[in-house]
Design a protein around this motif. Structure first.
Motif, short mmCIF file in Angstrom:
data_model
loop_
_atom_site.label_atom_id
_atom_site.label_comp_id
_atom_site.label_asym_id
_atom_site.label_seq_id
_atom_site.Cartn_x
_atom_site.Cartn_y
_atom_site.Cartn_z
N THR A 121 26.78 -37.55 87.70
CA THR A 121 25.68 -37.19 88.68
C THR A 121 25.27 -35.54 88.65
OG1 THR A 121 26.69 -38.96 89.63
CG2 THR A 121 25.78 -38.00 90.81
N GLN A 122 26.67 -34.62 88.29
CA GLN A 122 26.47 -33.84 89.16
C GLN A 122 25.13 -33.05 87.32
OE1 GLN A 122 30.46 -31.19 88.05
NE2 GLN A 122 29.14 -29.75 89.59
N SER A 123 25.22 -33.25 86.15
CA SER A 123 23.99 -32.70 84.92
C SER A 123 22.87 -33.72 86.22
CB SER A 123 24.53 -32.81 83.95
OG SER A 123 24.68 -34.35 83.38
N ASN A 124 23.39 -34.52 85.70
CA ASN A 124 21.71 -35.14 86.87
C ASN A 124 21.18 -34.73 88.04
OD1 ASN A 124 21.70 -36.92 85.29
ND2 ASN A 124 22.83 -39.14 86.25
N ALA A 125 21.83 -33.99 88.81
CA ALA A 125 21.39 -33.34 89.89
C ALA A 125 20.99 -32.36 89.68
CB ALA A 125 22.73 -32.88 90.92
N ARG A 126 20.92 -31.10 88.31
CA ARG A 126 20.44 -29.96 88.18
C ARG A 126 19.04 -29.88 87.71
NH1 ARG A 126 25.82 -28.98 86.68
NH2 ARG A 126 26.06 -29.56 84.49
N PHE A 127 18.82 -31.22 87.07
CA PHE A 127 17.73 -31.60 86.79
C PHE A 127 16.86 -31.96 87.94
CE2 PHE A 127 14.53 -34.46 85.37
CZ PHE A 127 13.66 -34.10 84.53
N ALA A 128 17.44 -33.20 88.18
CA ALA A 128 16.92 -33.48 90.00
C ALA A 128 16.12 -32.47 90.73
CB ALA A 128 17.66 -34.56 90.91
N LEU A 129 16.80 -31.09 91.25
CA LEU A 129 16.47 -30.44 91.59
C LEU A 129 15.40 -29.25 90.71
CD1 LEU A 129 20.08 -29.39 93.16
CD2 LEU A 129 18.24 -29.90 94.33
N HIS A 130 16.00 -29.91 89.38
CA HIS A 130 14.55 -29.02 88.49
C HIS A 130 13.23 -29.92 89.01
CE1 HIS A 130 12.17 -27.05 85.21
NE2 HIS A 130 12.18 -28.48 84.94
N ALA A 131 12.79 -31.35 89.21
CA ALA A 131 12.20 -31.40 89.40
C ALA A 131 11.45 -32.16 90.66
CB ALA A 131 12.39 -33.58 88.45
N CYS A 137 32.10 -33.13 95.88
CA CYS A 137 32.99 -34.26 94.89
C CYS A 137 33.47 -33.56 93.49
CB CYS A 137 32.43 -35.08 95.63
SG CYS A 137 32.22 -36.22 97.05
N ARG A 138 33.04 -33.17 92.58
CA ARG A 138 33.39 -32.95 91.59
C ARG A 138 33.89 -31.43 91.20
NH1 ARG A 138 34.58 -37.28 89.85
NH2 ARG A 138 34.53 -35.86 87.23
N ALA A 139 34.02 -30.82 92.67
CA ALA A 139 35.33 -30.05 92.82
C ALA A 139 36.21 -30.56 92.59
CB ALA A 139 35.02 -28.33 93.52
N LYS A 140 35.91 -31.32 93.51
CA LYS A 140 37.37 -32.10 93.72
C LYS A 140 38.17 -33.49 92.96
CE LYS A 140 37.01 -30.83 98.66
NZ LYS A 140 36.62 -31.91 100.08
N GLY A 141 37.78 -33.35 91.80
CA GLY A 141 37.71 -34.62 91.24
C GLY A 141 38.04 -35.23 91.77
N ILE A 142 36.26 -35.79 92.90
CA ILE A 142 36.25 -37.31 92.85
C ILE A 142 34.78 -37.76 92.58
CG2 ILE A 142 35.51 -38.40 95.34
CD1 ILE A 142 36.97 -36.08 96.50
N ALA A 143 34.93 -38.91 92.09
CA ALA A 143 33.94 -39.90 91.62
C ALA A 143 33.18 -39.23 92.51
CB ALA A 143 34.96 -40.50 91.57
#
Length: 258
Positions: free
Chosen positions: A174-184, A201-207
């Motif tokens: 999701t984190q990498s997908n979010a970067r592209f989504a914001l670009h798109a 979430c990812r900074a805290k290790g949360i799925a």
């Protein structure tokens, strides 16, 4: 009694899912990326594995079939179009078929595109769907075997599910997908808020899985290929107004090289 989903990380970025019915005491493996992890997690929960539901043939989804079946005697259910590539299949399924865990029915949905025979399993009574690599939080699977018209048709089937459906996708992308989504789709405020939550979430290790279909409908660019604003934004990359297939193809090609 409600169905239980036990989710756990395995391999480098997969999620494993054990679907359990307390009433019948049946337990289903949703895909089998890591046999040892599935057997360990089932034992830890005190659950006996009775079935495997494969979404597609890739080894990080079906590679543990033989070992789990040997250890448990479970039945393997797999997509008919890919059965020759999947080990130890007992039953094949296709669009419109129904499988069951106890009294709970799961409807089989054709979501070909990532692979040609990919299926998803939707449990309407529980409001959840296991979609493998067809749809991700803020993304979709790479189009390894299918075509853009095929994949868009598959996403339309998922878009038609009730918006409150929980979507269990198979990877933490999701984190990498979010970067592209914001670009798109940089002006999408729902997406911006979603991406901020993903980072936290990812900074805290949360799925970030499961996700909610309503959230994806508002923010996932691949589900929004029928949006005129997105079509206009991507017109110079092959998208066309009124043509969601061309827009989806443009987005997928751009993500492949992003």
């Amino acid at each position: 009694m409600a169905l239980e989903v036990h989710q756990f990380a395995c391999l480098s970025d997969n999620y494993g899912f054990l679907l359990h019915d307390p009433e019948s005491e049946e337990t289903v493996c949703i895909d089998t990326p890591d046999a040892d992890a599935y057997l360990r997690e089932a034992a830890r929960k005190g659950w006996q594995i009775s079935q495997i539901w494969n979404t597609h043939w890739h080894p990080d989804h079906a590679g543990g079939n033989a070992a789990i079946k040997a250890a448990t005697g479970c039945k393997v259910i797999a997509p008919a179009a890919e059965a020759e590539k999947i080990a130890d299949v007992d039953r094949t399924v296709k669009q419109g078929d129904v499988v069951a865990i106890g009294d709970w029915e799961a409807h089989v949905i054709d979501v070909g595109g990532h692979t040609n025979g990919h299926v998803a399993y939707h449990v309407p009574g529980a409001g959840l769907a296991f979609v493998g690599d067809s749809l991700f939080a803020l993304g979709c699977g790479r189009m390894f075997e299918g075509t853009a018209p095929q994949f868009w048709s598959s996403l339309l089937r998922l878009k038609a599910l009730p918006p409150e459906t929980l979507i269990y996708c198979a990877h933490e992308y999701t984190q990498s997908n979010a970067r592209f989504a914001l670009h798109a789709d940089p002006d999408n405020e729902r997406l911006q808020r979603y991406a901020e939550k993903v980072e936290a979430c990812r900074a805290k290790g949360i799925a970030t899985v499961p996700t909610n279909l309503a959230r994806e409908l508002a923010a996932n660019p691949f589900l929004r290929a029928d949006d005129p604003g997105l079509q206009a934004r991507w017109a110079d990359r092959g998208a066309r107004l009124g043509d969601p297939v061309a827009t989806f193809a443009a987005l997928r090609a751009a993500k492949d090289s992003f």
